[in-house]
Design a protein around this motif. Sequence first.
Motif, PDB file in Angstrom:
ATOM      1  N   THR A  99     -24.195 -34.032  16.329  1.00 38.62           N
ATOM      2  CA  THR A  99     -23.619 -32.694  16.306  1.00 38.62           C
ATOM      3  C   THR A  99     -22.344 -32.628  17.134  1.00 38.62           C
TER       4      THR A  99
ATOM      5  N   GLU B 158     -30.983 -27.894  11.632  1.00 38.30           N
ATOM      6  CA  GLU B 158     -31.290 -29.270  12.017  1.00 38.30           C
ATOM      7  C   GLU B 158     -32.763 -29.598  11.810  1.00 38.30           C
ATOM      8  N   ASP B 159     -33.635 -28.582  11.877  1.00 40.39           N
ATOM      9  CA  ASP B 159     -35.069 -28.814  11.687  1.00 40.39           C
ATOM     10  C   ASP B 159     -35.539 -28.367  10.306  1.00 40.39           C
TER      11      ASP B 159
ATOM     12  N   ARG C 139     -30.265 -32.762   6.697  1.00 36.60           N
ATOM     13  CA  ARG C 139     -30.582 -31.698   7.654  1.00 36.60           C
ATOM     14  C   ARG C 139     -29.490 -31.595   8.715  1.00 36.60           C
ATOM     15  N   GLY C 140     -29.127 -30.367   9.040  1.00 36.18           N
ATOM     16  CA  GLY C 140     -28.065 -30.145  10.005  1.00 36.18           C
ATOM     17  C   GLY C 140     -26.677 -30.101   9.397  1.00 36.18           C
ATOM     18  N   SER C 141     -26.571 -30.252   8.067  1.00 34.88           N
ATOM     19  CA  SER C 141     -25.260 -30.218   7.422  1.00 34.88           C
ATOM     20  C   SER C 141     -24.670 -28.814   7.466  1.00 34.88           C
ATOM     21  N   THR C 142     -23.354 -28.738   7.572  1.00 31.80           N
ATOM     22  CA  THR C 142     -22.658 -27.455   7.560  1.00 31.80           C
ATOM     23  C   THR C 142     -21.607 -27.453   6.469  1.00 31.80           C
TER      24      THR C 142
ATOM     25  N   SER D  63     -22.980 -28.550  13.813  1.00 30.35           N
ATOM     26  CA  SER D  63     -23.486 -29.673  13.041  1.00 30.35           C
ATOM     27  C   SER D  63     -22.455 -30.072  12.008  1.00 30.35           C
TER      28      SER D  63
ATOM     29  N   VAL E 125     -31.498 -36.441  11.326  1.00 31.67           N
ATOM     30  CA  VAL E 125     -30.473 -35.434  11.558  1.00 31.67           C
ATOM     31  C   VAL E 125     -29.197 -36.104  12.056  1.00 31.67           C
ATOM     32  N   ARG E 126     -28.075 -35.646  11.556  1.00 29.76           N
ATOM     33  CA  ARG E 126     -26.798 -36.192  11.994  1.00 29.76           C
ATOM     34  C   ARG E 126     -26.460 -35.723  13.405  1.00 29.76           C
TER      35      ARG E 126
END
Length: 313
Positions: free
Chosen positions: A186, A140-141, A52-55, A4, A183-184
């Motif tokens: 991936t 992501e969730d 959401r889903g950020s790294t 992500s 969510v972005r």
Amino acid sequence: MVMSSAIVALFLSDFLLLQQRFSAPPIQELTGQEAGVLQATVQYADIKTVVRGSTRIPVMELALTAGCTAPVRVHSIGLRRVGLGYNSDIAAMYIERGTQRVSGARGIDNRDGSVVLHVRDVVVPACGTETLTILADFAEDAAVSGQHRFVLHDQDPIQSTADTVHVRTVNEPLPLQTASSSVRGTLTVTPLSLLQRVQYGSAQTVARIRLEATGNDRHIVSAIRFTNQGSAQGNDLQNFSIVTAQDGRISAITPAMDGSSVYMRMSPPLVLEGGANRMLILQADVHVGRSKTLAFTVEESGDVFSRVRRGRD
């Protein structure tokens, strides 16, 4: 492995800009005669919102300064997540020193929100300072509007060879809130087998991966970190580069590994539109024989340094 892309209010154009999230706090000089003294200066990041889903979200910086009598080896750092959110919202936490990841990635499995990150190969020299950054990947969730604060564990959070550890906090942690936006897209990294045995010599192929973007977002990859799970380290391999069949070399040349990993900076950054994929080849000059083993891989989602632009703009 699903990667992500890191999203924050201000996009990071390169990993080195991570340091701009923190203002350098003054470090109290330790000159005492007690063997194995360690002072930890803690500064929390000022990021308030993540998608959401950020790294690769920096949450804390630790400046570790050893006394002048003896070096100090750091074994582990204990953290705790607090706030109106779920532990499962955090996919992974890990520690980096510069461009090197010095811990494995771990989720928060304990009900009290605690997690211990085991540190490898970090020795603070006598009278010296090492700076570590703690980062988090969000699921992501993850629950929308969840709030998360990350602090050092209450009891002896820094385990080391020091006889005494002093902890000083520069600022208070701000709650990170997961945004309500979607969510972005991936990045997916697929390892590919080598087409031939690695030989002694120049420009040998030591790893092949396929990098694929999902969704409609444009991914901009600034760097990729490969880790050798074999026995070769340091100067056993030199002059690393990433090449493609279409464009030749697309990265800067990295002279040697940092321990067992190598940080490859894309030059220029690699742009992947949603739905596109590229096969990337890691090459290096090999200076060891069969006594050393090679098994390069992208171990964790945070080992792909990227940002996202929404849509096609």
